[in-house]
Design a protein around this motif. Structure first.
Motif, PDB file in Angstrom:
ATOM      1  N   LYS A 112     -30.731  27.879  38.938  1.00 27.62           N
ATOM      2  CA  LYS A 112     -30.923  28.913  37.929  1.00 27.62           C
ATOM      3  C   LYS A 112     -30.557  28.378  36.543  1.00 27.62           C
ATOM      4  CE  LYS A 112     -29.197  33.470  36.585  1.00 27.62           C
ATOM      5  NZ  LYS A 112     -28.169  34.497  36.840  1.00 27.62           N
ATOM      6  N   ASP A 113     -31.363  28.783  35.557  1.00 29.03           N
ATOM      7  CA  ASP A 113     -31.060  28.419  34.174  1.00 29.03           C
ATOM      8  C   ASP A 113     -29.879  29.265  33.698  1.00 29.03           C
ATOM      9  OD1 ASP A 113     -30.955  27.921  31.474  1.00 29.03           O
ATOM     10  OD2 ASP A 113     -33.107  28.146  31.128  1.00 29.03           O
ATOM     11  N   VAL A 114     -28.740  28.628  33.508  1.00 33.37           N
ATOM     12  CA  VAL A 114     -27.519  29.352  33.157  1.00 33.37           C
ATOM     13  C   VAL A 114     -27.003  28.964  31.772  1.00 33.37           C
ATOM     14  CG1 VAL A 114     -26.805  29.688  35.552  1.00 33.37           C
ATOM     15  CG2 VAL A 114     -26.068  27.634  34.324  1.00 33.37           C
ATOM     16  N   ARG A 115     -27.915  28.542  30.883  1.00 37.86           N
ATOM     17  CA  ARG A 115     -27.466  28.066  29.577  1.00 37.86           C
ATOM     18  C   ARG A 115     -26.650  29.105  28.817  1.00 37.86           C
ATOM     19  NH1 ARG A 115     -32.968  25.325  27.408  1.00 37.86           N
ATOM     20  NH2 ARG A 115     -33.825  26.458  29.204  1.00 37.86           N
ATOM     21  N   ASP A 116     -27.107  30.357  28.812  1.00 42.99           N
ATOM     22  CA  ASP A 116     -26.373  31.378  28.064  1.00 42.99           C
ATOM     23  C   ASP A 116     -25.043  31.712  28.731  1.00 42.99           C
ATOM     24  OD1 ASP A 116     -28.279  31.665  26.018  1.00 42.99           O
ATOM     25  OD2 ASP A 116     -29.478  33.027  27.245  1.00 42.99           O
ATOM     26  N   GLU A 117     -25.057  31.874  30.063  1.00 47.44           N
ATOM     27  CA  GLU A 117     -23.808  32.144  30.781  1.00 47.44           C
ATOM     28  C   GLU A 117     -22.833  30.982  30.639  1.00 47.44           C
ATOM     29  OE1 GLU A 117     -27.059  34.001  33.518  1.00 47.44           O
ATOM     30  OE2 GLU A 117     -26.919  32.453  31.965  1.00 47.44           O
ATOM     31  N   ALA A 118     -23.379  29.763  30.670  1.00 46.11           N
ATOM     32  CA  ALA A 118     -22.522  28.587  30.534  1.00 46.11           C
ATOM     33  C   ALA A 118     -21.888  28.529  29.156  1.00 46.11           C
ATOM     34  CB  ALA A 118     -23.332  27.323  30.790  1.00 46.11           C
ATOM     35  N   ALA A 119     -22.656  28.839  28.123  1.00 45.71           N
ATOM     36  CA  ALA A 119     -22.112  28.840  26.767  1.00 45.71           C
ATOM     37  C   ALA A 119     -20.985  29.855  26.641  1.00 45.71           C
ATOM     38  CB  ALA A 119     -23.213  29.129  25.755  1.00 45.71           C
ATOM     39  N   GLN A 120     -21.171  31.019  27.254  1.00 47.37           N
ATOM     40  CA  GLN A 120     -20.116  32.035  27.198  1.00 47.37           C
ATOM     41  C   GLN A 120     -18.880  31.577  27.960  1.00 47.37           C
ATOM     42  OE1 GLN A 120     -20.192  35.261  25.469  1.00 47.37           O
ATOM     43  NE2 GLN A 120     -18.068  34.675  25.811  1.00 47.37           N
ATOM     44  N   ALA A 121     -19.083  30.968  29.120  1.00 47.36           N
ATOM     45  CA  ALA A 121     -17.940  30.491  29.903  1.00 47.36           C
ATOM     46  C   ALA A 121     -17.179  29.411  29.154  1.00 47.36           C
ATOM     47  CB  ALA A 121     -18.418  29.964  31.256  1.00 47.36           C
ATOM     48  N   PHE A 122     -17.909  28.495  28.498  1.00 41.00           N
ATOM     49  CA  PHE A 122     -17.254  27.439  27.735  1.00 41.00           C
ATOM     50  C   PHE A 122     -16.469  28.025  26.565  1.00 41.00           C
ATOM     51  CE2 PHE A 122     -17.327  24.619  24.036  1.00 41.00           C
ATOM     52  CZ  PHE A 122     -16.656  23.520  24.541  1.00 41.00           C
ATOM     53  N   ALA A 123     -17.099  28.914  25.807  1.00 42.52           N
ATOM     54  CA  ALA A 123     -16.435  29.498  24.638  1.00 42.52           C
ATOM     55  C   ALA A 123     -15.187  30.265  25.047  1.00 42.52           C
ATOM     56  CB  ALA A 123     -17.413  30.409  23.890  1.00 42.52           C
ATOM     57  N   THR A 124     -15.296  31.035  26.119  1.00 40.66           N
ATOM     58  CA  THR A 124     -14.145  31.809  26.579  1.00 40.66           C
ATOM     59  C   THR A 124     -13.006  30.890  27.002  1.00 40.66           C
ATOM     60  OG1 THR A 124     -15.574  33.618  27.307  1.00 40.66           O
ATOM     61  CG2 THR A 124     -13.363  33.517  28.263  1.00 40.66           C
ATOM     62  N   SER A 125     -13.352  29.809  27.708  1.00 40.18           N
ATOM     63  CA  SER A 125     -12.297  28.905  28.175  1.00 40.18           C
ATOM     64  C   SER A 125     -11.654  28.156  27.019  1.00 40.18           C
ATOM     65  CB  SER A 125     -12.859  27.910  29.198  1.00 40.18           C
ATOM     66  OG  SER A 125     -13.745  26.978  28.596  1.00 40.18           O
ATOM     67  N   LEU A 126     -12.448  27.726  26.027  1.00 37.87           N
ATOM     68  CA  LEU A 126     -11.881  26.965  24.915  1.00 37.87           C
ATOM     69  C   LEU A 126     -10.965  27.828  24.058  1.00 37.87           C
ATOM     70  CD1 LEU A 126     -12.078  24.035  23.849  1.00 37.87           C
ATOM     71  CD2 LEU A 126     -13.634  24.901  22.106  1.00 37.87           C
ATOM     72  N   ARG A 127     -11.233  29.119  24.014  1.00 36.98           N
ATOM     73  CA  ARG A 127     -10.397  30.023  23.220  1.00 36.98           C
ATOM     74  C   ARG A 127      -9.196  30.556  24.008  1.00 36.98           C
ATOM     75  NH1 ARG A 127     -12.317  31.374  18.409  1.00 36.98           N
ATOM     76  NH2 ARG A 127     -14.520  31.047  17.873  1.00 36.98           N
ATOM     77  N   SER A 128      -9.005  30.095  25.225  1.00 33.28           N
ATOM     78  CA  SER A 128      -7.948  30.618  26.078  1.00 33.28           C
ATOM     79  C   SER A 128      -6.622  29.904  25.843  1.00 33.28           C
ATOM     80  CB  SER A 128      -8.336  30.466  27.550  1.00 33.28           C
ATOM     81  OG  SER A 128      -8.328  29.089  27.923  1.00 33.28           O
ATOM     82  N   ASP A 129      -5.549  30.540  26.320  1.00 31.41           N
ATOM     83  CA  ASP A 129      -4.226  29.907  26.277  1.00 31.41           C
ATOM     84  C   ASP A 129      -4.189  28.665  27.154  1.00 31.41           C
ATOM     85  OD1 ASP A 129      -3.281  31.856  24.549  1.00 31.41           O
ATOM     86  OD2 ASP A 129      -2.492  33.116  26.170  1.00 31.41           O
ATOM     87  N   GLU A 130      -4.988  28.672  28.239  1.00 29.98           N
ATOM     88  CA  GLU A 130      -5.024  27.493  29.105  1.00 29.98           C
ATOM     89  C   GLU A 130      -5.544  26.276  28.355  1.00 29.98           C
ATOM     90  OE1 GLU A 130      -5.450  29.127  33.679  1.00 29.98           O
ATOM     91  OE2 GLU A 130      -7.209  28.332  32.665  1.00 29.98           O
ATOM     92  N   ALA A 131      -6.585  26.457  27.555  1.00 31.63           N
ATOM     93  CA  ALA A 131      -7.113  25.323  26.796  1.00 31.63           C
ATOM     94  C   ALA A 131      -6.100  24.825  25.778  1.00 31.63           C
ATOM     95  CB  ALA A 131      -8.413  25.716  26.104  1.00 31.63           C
ATOM     96  N   ARG A 132      -5.410  25.747  25.135  1.00 21.75           N
ATOM     97  CA  ARG A 132      -4.390  25.328  24.172  1.00 21.75           C
ATOM     98  C   ARG A 132      -3.318  24.480  24.854  1.00 21.75           C
ATOM     99  NH1 ARG A 132      -2.153  29.907  22.968  1.00 21.75           N
ATOM    100  NH2 ARG A 132      -3.342  30.464  21.114  1.00 21.75           N
ATOM    101  N   GLU A 133      -2.853  24.944  26.012  1.00 23.26           N
ATOM    102  CA  GLU A 133      -1.824  24.209  26.741  1.00 23.26           C
ATOM    103  C   GLU A 133      -2.366  22.903  27.287  1.00 23.26           C
ATOM    104  OE1 GLU A 133       1.413  22.837  28.957  1.00 23.26           O
ATOM    105  OE2 GLU A 133       1.243  24.124  27.187  1.00 23.26           O
TER     106      GLU A 133
END
Length: 263
Positions: A227-248
């Motif tokens: 399945k083409d998940v480009r939009d869902e993938a972009a949202q997942a990446f953005a959400t993860s990069l803005r998370s406390d987990e990414a900061r840590e």
């Protein structure tokens, strides 16, 4: 300094070299745009038969360049704006799809690390040639980030079990191991360029029109299978990069310590 893409034509072969050795050829937005432009040119060029994608300075590609996103790590997006991370990451997804859709044979010539997004580029190639110095990994989850855009391409190239090792375990594969799991087609024990040239000479036996038509069929099959998940993938990446987990995770990486994940 932004990365550069060097393009050199020799008859029916064009070499695309990621040329930002100071950053191990990491993909910034300028580099992604340059590669998209190269793909568009190649798609319209019926005289071009082979594209060789490689890196300079003893590295293939270290993945996405997060320098320009540093201020966004661990921070929520503005309330009245579209998250800029979505467009940036979606554009990288567009690049992966464009590479897979090339009518030419795409060969990844890998020397040194092919990490994260760099591995995604490798997984789009029809054939992969690597030196013994090559190493392949997707360390994103150890940094609190989702390897979102590349996940379907890693899964398609390697199958479910090995893709889980790479994407969930962040396991590193050396060149020999990559041959065993089917990521690398041929080892270049001495000269990467000579081995690549020999592969091209072998592949020239095939008719270019038949190759392009076969690649269209394979691309159609792959599109149906994944399945083409480009939009869902972009949202997942953005959400993860803005998370406390990414900061840590990114702070721990910079400080060379083990991340302290929240329970």
């Amino acid at each position: 300094m932004s990365g550069r893409l060097l393009r050199a034509r020799d008859g029916a072969v064009e070499r695309w070299t990621l040329d930002h050795p100071a950053q191990r050829n990491a993909l910034d937005d300028e580099m992604v745009r340059a590669l998209l432009g190269a793909c568009a040119d190649a798609a319209a060029d019926t005289s071009l038969r082979f594209v060789v994608l490689t890196g300079s300075g003893g590295a293939f590609c270290a993945g996405g360049h997060l320098g320009g996103m540093a201020a966004l790590v661990g921070q929520p997006p503005g309330e009245e704006q579209t998250d800029p991370l979505l467009a940036l990451n979606r554009r990288f997804g567009d690049l992966l799809h464009a590479l897979c859709a090339l009518p030419q044979v795409l060969i990844a010539a890998v020397d040194g690390p092919a990490m994260a997004g760099g591995l995604g580029l490798v997984c789009c190639a029809d054939f992969v040639v690597a030196t013994p110095r090559a190493v392949f990994a997707t360390p994103e989850v150890t940094l609190g980030i989702v390897a979102a855009q590349i996940a379907p391409f890693v899964w398609r190239r390697l199958g479910d079990a090995t893709a889980r090792q790479m994407l969930l375990e962040a396991r590193r594969f050396n060149a020999g191991e990559a041959v065993v799991v089917g990521l690398v087609n041929e080892m270049a024990d001495k000269d990467l360029e000579a081995t690549t040239a020999a592969l091209i000479a072998h592949l020239q036996r095939a008719a270019p029109g038949a190759v392009a038509a076969t690649k269209r069929l394979l691309h159609t099959l792959a599109t149906h299978a994944v399945k083409d998940v480009r939009d869902e993938a972009a949202q997942a990446f953005a959400t993860s990069l803005r998370s406390d987990e990414a900061r840590e995770g990114l702070e721990a990486f910079a400080q060379k310590r083990i991340p302290r994940w929240a329970p």
